[in-house]
Write an enzyme that holds these catalytic residues in place. Structure first.
Site, PDB file in Angstrom:
ATOM      1  N   ARG A  31     -14.226  -6.688   2.208  1.00 54.67           N
ATOM      2  CA  ARG A  31     -12.787  -6.596   1.972  1.00 54.67           C
ATOM      3  C   ARG A  31     -12.096  -7.861   2.503  1.00 54.67           C
ATOM      4  O   ARG A  31     -11.174  -8.391   1.882  1.00 54.67           O
ATOM      5  CB  ARG A  31     -12.200  -5.355   2.666  1.00 54.67           C
ATOM      6  N   GLN A  52     -10.400  -2.987  -3.326  1.00 53.92           N
ATOM      7  CA  GLN A  52     -11.688  -2.428  -2.940  1.00 53.92           C
ATOM      8  C   GLN A  52     -12.769  -2.802  -3.945  1.00 53.92           C
ATOM      9  O   GLN A  52     -13.918  -3.063  -3.570  1.00 53.92           O
ATOM     10  CB  GLN A  52     -11.605  -0.909  -2.817  1.00 53.92           C
ATOM     11  N   CYS A  69     -16.117   3.559  -0.061  1.00 56.68           N
ATOM     12  CA  CYS A  69     -15.014   2.695   0.368  1.00 56.68           C
ATOM     13  C   CYS A  69     -14.535   2.985   1.777  1.00 56.68           C
ATOM     14  O   CYS A  69     -13.813   2.169   2.364  1.00 56.68           O
ATOM     15  CB  CYS A  69     -13.856   2.787  -0.626  1.00 56.68           C
ATOM     16  N   ARG A  75       0.888  -1.179   0.000  1.00 58.96           N
ATOM     17  CA  ARG A  75       0.000   0.000   0.000  1.00 58.96           C
ATOM     18  C   ARG A  75       0.918   1.218   0.000  1.00 58.96           C
ATOM     19  O   ARG A  75       1.616   1.492   0.986  1.00 58.96           O
ATOM     20  CB  ARG A  75      -0.891  -0.016   1.240  1.00 58.96           C
ATOM     21  N   ASP A  85     -16.256   8.688  -2.968  1.00 63.51           N
ATOM     22  CA  ASP A  85     -15.084   8.618  -2.104  1.00 63.51           C
ATOM     23  C   ASP A  85     -14.837  10.035  -1.584  1.00 63.51           C
ATOM     24  O   ASP A  85     -15.484  10.995  -2.020  1.00 63.51           O
ATOM     25  CB  ASP A  85     -13.881   8.107  -2.912  1.00 63.51           C
ATOM     26  N   HIS A  97      -7.046   1.108  -6.927  1.00 63.90           N
ATOM     27  CA  HIS A  97      -7.371   0.423  -5.677  1.00 63.90           C
ATOM     28  C   HIS A  97      -8.198  -0.828  -6.017  1.00 63.90           C
ATOM     29  O   HIS A  97      -9.383  -0.920  -5.680  1.00 63.90           O
ATOM     30  CB  HIS A  97      -8.157   1.367  -4.760  1.00 63.90           C
TER      31      HIS A  97
END
Length: 302
Positions: free
Chosen positions: A287, A134, A259, A104, A219, A131
């Site tokens: 997740r 996700q 998310c 990450r 987001d 991402h």
């Protein structure tokens, strides 16, 4: 057999992604039924974090434990990466000791360079560009609540950021139509839009973009590393809040996703996470299960 990596959704075929989502749903059911699974017994996941995390760390670490394996948390200050060791050298060492590596970080090139010499699978757990993990959870959540997303209309409201880019990839891989409602100057990369022009449309009006959609998703307006732009972005994105009024323009049984973490009162209204259309908490839990399915796929080919 060549090592498989997961840097974007396009690293897996649509058929593989469908099978992965099916496995994620099965793993979730088994976990809730109390089944013990040790498919990754004695396997180790190395987790490299250059960006802070809640859901990513907990889901990967818990996922490895639930499958009988172990996870190692690594940060730049605890490793030689923080002292300037070349990414490729770190990759060659860690990937010989761990069965998979999750990263990450900020620059997407970092995960590409790491994967280019890695002896074991590398997973992009978020970069500034994409991402994909996700999106696995989001696609699982939609399937659980509404069945196949194929042919559906999804509306992204907000910044053309890494999540938006991964939604563009998802539109291609899962065969749905994507509307992107964003202010001028905040669009996703032009090349990505051009490559997916048959299924992706940029619309300035969030109301027009939401009308008749099967799902609305958003987001935060300022991602990690963009904190100094917060005030300007708050002004530019003010008309792009998802709230019950915007949701009412979508299909009657449309879903709402985010998310997380969410900024209540900014990209969403104060109580949008509790709205009847919201599946955000299922999305967050998924997740864990989607990534367990991903780990099994990459490490043991399940």
């Amino acid at each position: 057999m060549p090592v498989r990596h997961f840097l974007t959704l396009t690293d897996l075929s649509p058929e593989e992604l469908d099978q992965l989502i099916d496995n994620a749903i099965a793993l979730k059911k088994g976990w809730r039924a109390g089944e013990v699974r040790d498919s990754l017994k004695n396997r180790v996941l190395a987790m490299i974090f250059e960006k802070s995390s809640t859901r990513t760390r907990v889901s990967f670490e818990a996922g490895m434990a639930q499958l009988g394996g172990a996870a190692l948390f690594l940060s730049p200050k605890d490793t030689q990466l923080g002292r300037g060791e070349p990414i490729e050298d770190t990759s060659r060492v860690i990937s010989r000791m761990a069965d998979a590596v999750m990263i990450r970080t900020f620059d997407h090139e970092t995960v590409e360079r790491f994967a280019s010499v890695a002896a074991t699978p590398v997973i992009n757990a978020l970069t500034d560009d994409y991402h994909p993990c996700q999106l696995l959870a989001d696609m699982q959540t939609f399937r659980e609540h509404r069945g196949s997303i194929r042919g559906a209309t999804v509306t992204w409201v907000g910044d053309g950021n890494n999540m938006c880019a991964s939604y563009i990839n998802a539109a291609q891989q899962f065969d749905f139509n994507l509307r992107i409602a964003c202010p001028e100057g905040y669009e996703p990369a032009k090349a990505l839009l051009d490559d997916n022009s048959e299924r992706v449309t940029v619309i300035r009006s969030p109301e027009e973009a939401a009308r008749g959609a099967d799902m609305l998703v958003t987001d935060v307006w300022a991602s990690m590393g963009q904190e100094d732009e917060q005030k300007a972005r708050a002004k530019d994105f003010a008309p792009y809040q998802i709230n019950p009024e915007l949701m009412s323009l979508a299909h009657a049984d449309a879903l709402f996703m985010h998310c997380l973490p969410a900024h209540r009162g900014e990209e969403i209204s104060q109580h949008m996470l509790e709205h009847s259309s919201s599946v955000v908490w299922d999305e967050a839990e998924n997740r864990l299960h989607a990534q367990k399915a991903l780990l099994e796929f990459l490490i043991i080919g399940a």
